[in-house]
Design a protein around this motif. Structure first.
Motif, mmCIF file in Angstrom:
data_model
loop_
_atom_site.group_PDB
_atom_site.id
_atom_site.type_symbol
_atom_site.label_atom_id
_atom_site.label_comp_id
_atom_site.label_asym_id
_atom_site.label_seq_id
_atom_site.Cartn_x
_atom_site.Cartn_y
_atom_site.Cartn_z
ATOM 1 N N THR A 15 5.847 10.859 1.245
ATOM 2 C CA THR A 15 5.340 10.948 -0.132
ATOM 3 C C THR A 15 6.470 10.775 -1.143
ATOM 4 O O THR A 15 6.341 10.034 -2.124
ATOM 5 N N LEU A 16 7.576 11.451 -0.910
ATOM 6 C CA LEU A 16 8.733 11.360 -1.810
ATOM 7 C C LEU A 16 9.269 9.940 -1.874
ATOM 8 O O LEU A 16 9.511 9.389 -2.959
ATOM 9 N N ALA A 17 9.442 9.325 -0.708
ATOM 10 C CA ALA A 17 10.013 7.979 -0.656
ATOM 11 C C ALA A 17 9.108 6.955 -1.333
ATOM 12 O O ALA A 17 9.570 6.116 -2.121
ATOM 13 N N PHE A 18 7.806 7.018 -1.052
ATOM 14 C CA PHE A 18 6.889 6.046 -1.642
ATOM 15 C C PHE A 18 6.678 6.292 -3.132
ATOM 16 O O PHE A 18 6.462 5.347 -3.897
ATOM 17 N N ALA A 19 6.735 7.551 -3.567
ATOM 18 C CA ALA A 19 6.630 7.832 -5.006
ATOM 19 C C ALA A 19 7.785 7.176 -5.756
ATOM 20 O O ALA A 19 7.597 6.563 -6.814
ATOM 21 N N ILE A 20 8.981 7.295 -5.199
ATOM 22 C CA ILE A 20 10.164 6.690 -5.826
ATOM 23 C C ILE A 20 10.066 5.175 -5.811
ATOM 24 O O ILE A 20 10.345 4.508 -6.820
ATOM 25 N N PHE A 45 0.403 8.324 -2.367
ATOM 26 C CA PHE A 45 -0.765 8.871 -1.674
ATOM 27 C C PHE A 45 -1.695 7.802 -1.106
ATOM 28 O O PHE A 45 -2.631 8.131 -0.382
ATOM 29 N N GLY A 46 -1.418 6.539 -1.421
ATOM 30 C CA GLY A 46 -2.260 5.470 -0.890
ATOM 31 C C GLY A 46 -2.198 5.394 0.624
ATOM 32 O O GLY A 46 -3.227 5.242 1.298
ATOM 33 N N LEU A 137 -0.598 -1.187 -1.179
ATOM 34 C CA LEU A 137 -1.320 -0.891 -2.418
ATOM 35 C C LEU A 137 -0.417 -1.041 -3.637
ATOM 36 O O LEU A 137 -0.837 -1.548 -4.681
ATOM 37 N N ARG A 138 0.832 -0.593 -3.506
ATOM 38 C CA ARG A 138 1.786 -0.715 -4.611
ATOM 39 C C ARG A 138 1.977 -2.173 -5.010
ATOM 40 O O ARG A 138 1.905 -2.524 -6.189
#
Length: 206
Positions: A15-20, A45-46, A137-138
């Motif tokens: 979660t942390l890595a993908f949020a960044i 969260f995707g 998704l990003r």
């Protein structure tokens, strides 16, 4: 390390890595503050939503993860307020954090599939879709061609994680500490050395 602790650790790391990575992509595309937070949260969260759909976890559980939402929002906020001169090589940072998220969620998806005694093929699919879901998704929301379908080797490293866990090639409770760095390093090496999977051969019709 128990399954529960492993799940939580991988959840936080992914979660942390993908949020960044989502926030960095949004800033690279010159999004405003709302766009940065939306893309960061969707990226974080995707993959989890795709994982839940894939392995049968109720989707509403995602809303009970207040700690993870807090972690994601904090990480996105820090990225947003950092001076751009501190993060000059945007693309490399995106790739690094994307690689961490890829590895963490791939291992998590594979571990859970094994824990419910899913078939070997399902373990591979769980690792691949869980690991690549957030990044896919990003990229789609940012109007980019998803990494999974283009340059450098990407999804193959998630498949590798599924193979290692599905075949139980690394035994013991600390698989995460061995496999996660390996996936991240291989992903970064594939970018640095421009490793690619075979593409369509272009025949010369002249």
């Amino acid at each position: 390390m128990t399954l529960t602790l492993t799940w939580e650790a991988l959840n936080i790391i992914g979660t942390l890595a993908f949020a960044i990575s989502g926030a960095l992509v949004a800033m690279e595309e010159d999004y405003d503050i709302l766009g940065v937070f939306v893309l960061g949260v969707v990226t974080a969260f995707g993959g989890g939503l795709i994982r839940n759909l894939l392995i049968g976890i109720p989707l509403e559980i995602i809303w009970n993860q207040e700690v993870l939402f807090g972690v994601a929002v904090l990480a996105i906020s820090i990225v947003f307020i950092l001076p751009s001169k501190w993060i000059r090589k945007w693309q490399m940072w995106v790739i690094l954090f994307d690689a961490i998220g890829l590895g963490a969620f791939a291992i998590q998806g594979a571990n859970y599939a094994v824990s419910i005694q899913a078939p070997f093929v399902a373990v591979i699919i769980a690792a691949t879709l869980t690991g690549t879901g957030g990044g896919m998704l990003r990229d789609l929301l940012a109007g980019r061609k998803p990494m999974i379908f283009q340059k450098e080797i990407y999804a193959l490293w998630a498949i590798l994680g599924g193979l290692v866990i599905g075949l139980n090639l690394i035994e013991g409770p600390y698989t995460i500490f061995i496999l996660l760095p390996v996936i991240v390093i291989l992903r970064m090496l594939s970018v640095y050395f421009n490793w690619n999977l075979p593409r369509e051969f272009k025949w010369n019709d002249k």
